[in-house]
Design an enzyme around this catalytic site. Structure first.
Site, PDB file in Angstrom:
ATOM      1  N   TYR A 157      46.662  32.102  35.012  1.00 54.40           N
ATOM      2  CA  TYR A 157      45.215  32.644  34.888  1.00 54.40           C
ATOM      3  C   TYR A 157      44.798  33.796  35.757  1.00 54.40           C
ATOM      4  CZ  TYR A 157      39.938  32.355  35.458  1.00 54.40           C
ATOM      5  OH  TYR A 157      38.643  32.752  35.481  1.00 54.40           O
ATOM      6  N   LYS A 161      43.727  37.393  34.286  1.00 51.65           N
ATOM      7  CA  LYS A 161      42.477  38.290  34.604  1.00 51.65           C
ATOM      8  C   LYS A 161      42.778  39.579  35.240  1.00 51.65           C
ATOM      9  CE  LYS A 161      39.086  35.420  33.289  1.00 51.65           C
ATOM     10  NZ  LYS A 161      38.238  35.813  32.266  1.00 51.65           N
TER      11      LYS A 161
END
Length: 235
Positions: A157, A161
């Site tokens: 994650y 990002k």
């Protein structure tokens, strides 16, 4: 500020749903997208096909994105002012850099990076019909390399990002001559399915704060990365 036309991904719940609600309440036209909009009960309660429209969109499917573009062109033939890329998923808890299966990384990247690239590229002609030309990425403090200063991060994650932020930074340069404004915003730690029940902010507070920031964006902010308070963040 005069009403604008927005297209938002990931609008069936959480931050995306609240964006639809608050933007529509301000008199804007909002085209909300979700993988299964017909089954999104809360979203359907907002849809009136006058100010709020729902469009089917799977960011992992090229065919789906193209179909969504065609539908948006029917709804708003004059184009859209703002694209908000809100869709995102997180890897399971414990997905650290040393052991997480590469297939998990691929799944996260397909939505959080490749999906955003796909949607943005396909919607550029729709954005070019207007002079506003804003592309807003709902990012995270997880994207910041400087703030990633501990072990056991949700590695797929966080990396996705960071990739999203770099894509936005590249866009800001590649589209600068066309007077686009490409930005990334961290919405705060928000109480959602992804953020969990112990988070700091409600969706209502996060979104209302972000909208105040959105309203101040000009082309001078092209390439910006900051938070819901309007504060710049470290890359």
């Amino acid at each position: 500020m005069s009403p604008r036309t927005y297209f938002i991904t990931g609008s069936s719940r959480g931050i995306g749903l609240e964006l639809v609600k608050q933007l529509a309440a301000k008199g804007n036209i909002v085209i909300a997208s979700a993988r299964n909009p017909d089954g999104a009960e809360q979203l359907q309660q907002l849809v009136d096909n006058k100010k709020v429209f729902a469009v089917k969109l799977d960011v992992q499917s090229e065919e789906s994105v193209k179909a969504a573009v065609a539908k948006v062109n029917e709804i708003s033939p004059d184009g859209i002012d703002v694209l908000i890329n809100n869709s995102g998923i997180i890897a399971p808890k414990g997905s650290i850099s040393t052991t997480t299966d590469p297939e998990v990384w691929g799944e996260i990247y397909q939505t959080n990076v490749v999906g955003v690239v796909r949607v943005t590229q396909q919607f550029l002609p729709v954005l070019r019909k207007k002079d506003t030309r804003q592309i807003i990425q709902i990012s995270s403090d997880s994207a910041s390399l400087e703030l990633a200063n501990r072990a056991n991060l949700n590695a797929p994650y966080h990396c996705s990002k960071a990739g999203l932020n770099m894509f936005s930074r590249c866009l800001s340069h590649d589209l600068a001559d066309e007077k686009f404004t490409c930005v990334c915003i961290h919405p705060g730690w928000v109480i959602t399915d992804m953020g969990g029940s112990n988070a700091d902010l409600t969706t209502e507070v996060s979104v209302s704060s972000m909208l105040k920031v959105f309203e101040k964006y000009t082309q001078k902010d092209n390439g910006w990365y900051g938070n819901w308070k309007g504060e710049r963040m470290p890359w």
